[in-house]
Scaffold this motif. Structure first.
Motif, PDB file in Angstrom:
ATOM      1  N   PRO A   1       0.828  -1.213   0.000  1.00 46.40           N
ATOM      2  CA  PRO A   1       0.000   0.000   0.000  1.00 46.40           C
ATOM      3  C   PRO A   1       0.859   1.260   0.000  1.00 46.40           C
ATOM      4  CG  PRO A   1       0.021  -1.003   2.186  1.00 46.40           C
ATOM      5  CD  PRO A   1       0.696  -1.968   1.260  1.00 46.40           C
ATOM      6  N   TYR A   2       0.340   2.288  -0.642  1.00 44.78           N
ATOM      7  CA  TYR A   2       1.066   3.564  -0.689  1.00 44.78           C
ATOM      8  C   TYR A   2       0.908   4.323   0.626  1.00 44.78           C
ATOM      9  CZ  TYR A   2       2.316   8.350  -1.914  1.00 44.78           C
ATOM     10  OH  TYR A   2       2.881   9.597  -1.927  1.00 44.78           O
ATOM     11  N   SER A   3      -0.274   4.256   1.216  1.00 48.20           N
ATOM     12  CA  SER A   3      -0.513   4.965   2.475  1.00 48.20           C
ATOM     13  C   SER A   3      -1.220   4.044   3.462  1.00 48.20           C
ATOM     14  CB  SER A   3      -1.347   6.233   2.235  1.00 48.20           C
ATOM     15  OG  SER A   3      -2.549   5.930   1.562  1.00 48.20           O
ATOM     16  N   ILE A   4      -0.953   4.285   4.747  1.00 51.16           N
ATOM     17  CA  ILE A   4      -1.535   3.499   5.833  1.00 51.16           C
ATOM     18  C   ILE A   4      -2.215   4.464   6.803  1.00 51.16           C
ATOM     19  CG2 ILE A   4      -1.046   1.941   7.758  1.00 51.16           C
ATOM     20  CD1 ILE A   4       1.387   0.959   6.146  1.00 51.16           C
ATOM     21  N   ILE A   5      -3.517   4.250   7.035  1.00 51.93           N
ATOM     22  CA  ILE A   5      -4.303   5.110   7.924  1.00 51.93           C
ATOM     23  C   ILE A   5      -4.656   4.293   9.163  1.00 51.93           C
ATOM     24  CG2 ILE A   5      -6.221   6.724   8.054  1.00 51.93           C
ATOM     25  CD1 ILE A   5      -4.459   7.196   5.613  1.00 51.93           C
ATOM     26  N   VAL A   6      -4.184   4.725  10.311  1.00 53.32           N
ATOM     27  CA  VAL A   6      -4.424   4.004  11.564  1.00 53.32           C
ATOM     28  C   VAL A   6      -5.435   4.776  12.406  1.00 53.32           C
ATOM     29  CG1 VAL A   6      -3.402   3.104  13.692  1.00 53.32           C
ATOM     30  CG2 VAL A   6      -2.094   3.044  11.561  1.00 53.32           C
ATOM     31  N   TYR A   7      -6.511   4.087  12.827  1.00 44.21           N
ATOM     32  CA  TYR A   7      -7.460   4.635  13.794  1.00 44.21           C
ATOM     33  C   TYR A   7      -7.202   3.923  15.127  1.00 44.21           C
ATOM     34  CZ  TYR A   7     -10.076   7.054  10.149  1.00 44.21           C
ATOM     35  OH  TYR A   7     -10.450   7.909   9.138  1.00 44.21           O
ATOM     36  N   ARG A   8      -6.714   4.677  16.090  1.00 45.45           N
ATOM     37  CA  ARG A   8      -6.276   4.090  17.371  1.00 45.45           C
ATOM     38  C   ARG A   8      -7.281   4.418  18.471  1.00 45.45           C
ATOM     39  NH1 ARG A   8      -4.487   2.019  21.810  1.00 45.45           N
ATOM     40  NH2 ARG A   8      -2.249   1.848  22.195  1.00 45.45           N
ATOM     41  N   ASP A   9      -8.013   3.407  18.893  1.00 48.42           N
ATOM     42  CA  ASP A   9      -8.948   3.553  20.007  1.00 48.42           C
ATOM     43  C   ASP A   9      -8.283   2.980  21.262  1.00 48.42           C
ATOM     44  OD1 ASP A   9     -11.230   4.141  21.405  1.00 48.42           O
ATOM     45  OD2 ASP A   9     -12.576   2.992  20.118  1.00 48.42           O
ATOM     46  N   GLY A  10      -8.962   3.113  22.403  1.00 54.21           N
ATOM     47  CA  GLY A  10      -8.444   2.528  23.639  1.00 54.21           C
ATOM     48  C   GLY A  10      -7.275   3.278  24.232  1.00 54.21           C
ATOM     49  N   VAL A  11      -7.144   4.575  23.918  1.00 54.50           N
ATOM     50  CA  VAL A  11      -6.054   5.392  24.459  1.00 54.50           C
ATOM     51  C   VAL A  11      -6.558   6.127  25.693  1.00 54.50           C
ATOM     52  CG1 VAL A  11      -4.437   7.263  23.998  1.00 54.50           C
ATOM     53  CG2 VAL A  11      -5.063   5.673  22.175  1.00 54.50           C
ATOM     54  N   GLY A  12      -5.929   5.904  26.829  1.00 54.21           N
ATOM     55  CA  GLY A  12      -6.340   6.553  28.069  1.00 54.21           C
ATOM     56  C   GLY A  12      -5.805   7.962  28.166  1.00 54.21           C
ATOM     57  N   ASP A  13      -6.394   8.744  29.055  1.00 50.64           N
ATOM     58  CA  ASP A  13      -5.906  10.105  29.293  1.00 50.64           C
ATOM     59  C   ASP A  13      -4.468  10.054  29.785  1.00 50.64           C
ATOM     60  OD1 ASP A  13      -8.250  11.392  28.580  1.00 50.64           O
ATOM     61  OD2 ASP A  13      -9.112  11.151  30.567  1.00 50.64           O
ATOM     62  N   GLY A  14      -3.645  10.962  29.273  1.00 50.32           N
ATOM     63  CA  GLY A  14      -2.248  11.017  29.668  1.00 50.32           C
ATOM     64  C   GLY A  14      -1.334  10.169  28.816  1.00 50.32           C
ATOM     65  N   GLN A  15      -1.881   9.435  27.830  1.00 43.90           N
ATOM     66  CA  GLN A  15      -1.063   8.545  27.011  1.00 43.90           C
ATOM     67  C   GLN A  15      -0.688   9.144  25.656  1.00 43.90           C
ATOM     68  OE1 GLN A  15      -3.150   4.823  26.665  1.00 43.90           O
ATOM     69  NE2 GLN A  15      -2.843   4.281  28.812  1.00 43.90           N
ATOM     70  N   LEU A  16      -1.112  10.370  25.396  1.00 44.01           N
ATOM     71  CA  LEU A  16      -0.876  10.976  24.083  1.00 44.01           C
ATOM     72  C   LEU A  16       0.617  11.121  23.795  1.00 44.01           C
ATOM     73  CD1 LEU A  16      -2.646  11.945  21.781  1.00 44.01           C
ATOM     74  CD2 LEU A  16      -2.591  14.235  22.753  1.00 44.01           C
TER      75      LEU A  16
END
Length: 695
Positions: free
Chosen positions: A528-543
């Motif tokens: 693939p030329y591009s990869i789009i990731v949708y990341r769920d399950g991220v808690g506050d403070g983990q950015l």
């Protein structure tokens, strides 16, 4: 009932320490209706039909509204409940995220992150402007105790013995003190009395806080939660509820407590208070009642009492009325009795019976009639290499029966399966509808496709990641990884990662990426030329952790896979648990916005490339928007593109003919992680990785 504008009931206009909650104002957002109609399925009742012209929506809403999930609202509750060590280690996850500036690295949206297409609509939201004296400085002091004191109430009591020194206008979080005026000395040592002991209390200057300081926002939230206490609301878990207004539903043995969820945060152009109503649903049946009921059932059905009680209670949340606290049941110790002696925190010994002033009964083991084994025995007899699908018609929806069958068919004998409870087939008037839905689900699990959408991106792989904690082994968590392996998004690679507490997720992601890209190459003869990731399950403070660790490791893994070939990566953080609500006014009444409504100004943060989408239409209650934050984007997706793309992907979940709250790869990842964490507790057999067996 919601309060989208005006003042919160029972809240005065002015509050201490220089802040004021004022009535609401209007903001911008925008509305999407996509031209990309599903191919292969007509829009039925209750489904959205897309128009020929893509529309982005600029929405107007009262008072810069968007809010974070409820964790950010728990500040004073956690400070009061945590030990001293916990207090010092914890500095508020949501406030750590606020200082993370991801937009500065995204050149294509530095000037503007707002979409330009579509129709402008006027919206309202459940936010209220909070103003503060612009030049007003607050003074933060650290508080230390010698000897160390862990109990938060005791710490507060010891400090407030000297209230004459710092005055009644203050905020104390258990570890630091915020004052409107500086103390005469930068360091003051005092002596307080606790029982027969003398305790030295040291007040030492830490820093000056401006009105927009993230640390000061934390104190604003603590102050507001104290106002909720003054309103005589009771803290239960993270939020506050009005027990006096509780309603009983006796026929179902339930009690409902109304309450509020609140947070004060800095947004695009102003600081706002987000306020939403919240209800605590309590079972009037006690754990003792449940045990007694199971004991009676055991006599009739010949089931194992200990096993059944463990299945019912372990993992559940119990509420203790004497202190308004909730606890999770992690295990049941059958070796101890109410007369067992344990040591209290002060060193004294006491029996459980004396401590709780009530009896707990334990029961002996009974004979087991293992119906799961009988199902598995039948499956073993009829299993063959030609079996493509197994349908099990179950006599009841007992969890242990479902779990046992799914574990066998996902781990030991990997075959896509469909479990149906017999009573769902007993209604002639809905039989054809139910049968059709079951047939569609079976079709998907065997690799079939029901419909497709055009994403507008060529040669792009879409990935969804979500996490779920195992309900049996609490020290383990499961990450679901799902990736599209063809352009039409009708075929998916699925794999889960079971990790120990503290283990980095990306260690397993590397292997998942390799397998997904290998399968993509087999199907398409190119990467693939591009990869789009949708990341769920991220808690506050983990950015920041995502930016510092997870994304670089993913990039590193992709570089090793692609060698010298170019690739592009977009990484989007998805938040479902938020308290912001949007409303549209129609004929003098507030209603839910139309599906496809997007808000990307005012309600968002200037440091982020973020937006909200209302993707669903709900018949009852208020619709909950989803928050998206693009934190890495070498694909250079424009606001219009990423918003339309995200909305289209919300139509690609095969288990529902309508629109879901999040993009399909996200929800597929959730379903996979949920199945593993709830039912099978092991990694599924690799031969199922190219099937949606978890629907």
């Amino acid at each position: 009932m919601r309060y989208p504008s005006g003042h919160l009931p029972g809240l005065s206009k002015g509050i201490h320490l220089g802040i004021r909650v004022s009535s609401s104002h209007l903001i911008l957002g925008h509305h999407l209706q996509d031209s990309n109609e599903r191919q292969g399925q007509d829009s039925g009742p209750g489904q959205s039909t897309w128009s020929d012209t893509p529309q982005t929506c600029y929405a107007w809403s009262r008072c810069s509204p968007w809010s974070r999930c409820s964790r950010e609202l728990q500040l004073s509750a956690e400070l009061q409940a945590a030990t001293l060590k916990g207090r010092r280690a914890w500095c508020g996850g949501v406030f750590r995220d606020l200082v993370v500036n991801t937009r500065q690295y995204l050149e294509h949206v530095r000037g503007s992150k707002a979409g330009s297409q579509g129709k402008v609509v006027k919206l309202f939201a459940n936010h209220f402007r909070v103003t503060s004296c612009p030049q007003w400085i607050a003074y933060k002091y650290n508080i230390d105790y010698m000897p160390d004191i862990e109990n938060g109430d005791v710490r507060e009591s010891l400090l407030f013995q000297h209230e004459a020194l710092f005055g009644k206008c203050h905020i104390f979080d258990g570890n630091s003190l915020l004052l409107p005026c500086a103390l005469p000395k930068s360091k003051t040592e005092l002596v307080s009395h606790f029982k027969d002991q003398l305790v030295k209390v040291t007040i030492e200057f830490s820093s000056e806080l401006t009105p927009t300081s993230p640390d000061r926002l934390r104190y604003y939230n603590i102050l507001f939660r104290k106002i909720l206490k003054i309103m005589k609301l009771r803290q239960v878990g993270r939020n506050y509820y009005n027990k006096e207004k509780a309603e009983e539903i006796r026929q179902h043995k339930l009690e409902i407590w109304p309450g509020y969820v609140t947070s004060i945060l800095q947004y695009e152009n102003s600081m706002t208070l987000c306020a939403d109503v919240n209800h605590k649903l309590l079972r009037m049946e006690t754990a003792y009642d449940l045990i007694m009921r199971i004991r009676e059932d055991a006599k009739k059905k010949g089931i194992d009492v200990k096993e059944q009680v463990s299945k019912e209670l372990v993992g559940s949340i119990v509420f203790t009325k004497f202190n308004n606290k909730t606890y999770r049941v992690d295990a049941i110790n059958w070796k101890e009795t109410p007369k067992t002696i344990f040591k209290k925190s002060d060193g004294t010994k006491i029996t459980f019976m004396e401590y709780y002033k009530k009896m707990i009964y334990l029961f002996s083991r009974l004979e087991v009639s293992d119906t799961v084994n009988s199902y598995v025995t039948v499956l073993k007899k009829h299993d063959s290499s030609n079996t493509q699908m197994v349908v099990c018609v179950l006599s009841s929806d007992r969890k242990e029966m479902y779990d046992g069958i799914k574990k066998y068919l996902c781990v030991n004998c990997p075959i896509p399966s469909q479990c149906v409870v017999a009573r769902t087939l007993d209604k002639p008037q809905t039989l054809m509808t139910i049968a059709t839905k079951i047939a569609q689900q079976m079709n998907c699990k065997m690799g079939g496709a029901l419909w497709k959408v055009q994403t507008g991106l060529q040669n792009a792989m879409f990935i969804g990641i979500d996490c779920f904690h195992d309900i049996v082994n609490r020290r383990k968590s499961i990450a679901g990884f799902v990736a599209s392996v063809n352009e039409d998004l009708t075929e998916w690679f699925s794999q889960c990662i079971i990790q120990e507490s503290g283990q980095e997720l990306v260690n397993g992601l590397r292997a998942c990426l390799q397998e997904a890209l290998k399968l993509w190459y087999e199907r398409n003869s190119l990467l693939p030329y591009s990869i789009i990731v949708y990341r769920d399950g991220v808690g506050d403070g983990q950015l920041q952790a995502l930016i510092d660790y997870e994304i670089p490791q993913i990039v590193s893994s992709l570089k090793s896979i692609f060698n010298s070939q170019n690739f592009k990566l977009t990484f989007i953080v998805v938040k479902k648990r938020i308290n912001t609500r949007f409303f549209v006014e129609s004929q003098g009444r507030l209603q839910n916005p139309l599906p496809g409504t997007v808000v990307d100004v005012e309600l968002t943060r200037r440091e982020w490339y973020d937006f909200f989408i209302v993707s669903q239409s709900v018949k009852d209650g208020t619709v909950t928007p989803t928050h998206y934050n693009v934190i890495h984007d070498t694909v250079r997706l424009s606001p219009d593109t990423v918003q339309c793309l995200t909305y289209r992907l919300c139509h690609m979940y095969y288990n529902l003919p309508g629109v879901i709250r999040v993009p399909a790869p996200c929800h597929y990842a959730h379903k996979l992680a949920y199945l593993v964490g709830q039912s099978i507790h092991e990694e599924p057999h690799h031969s199922l990785s190219n099937r949606l067996f978890y629907l």
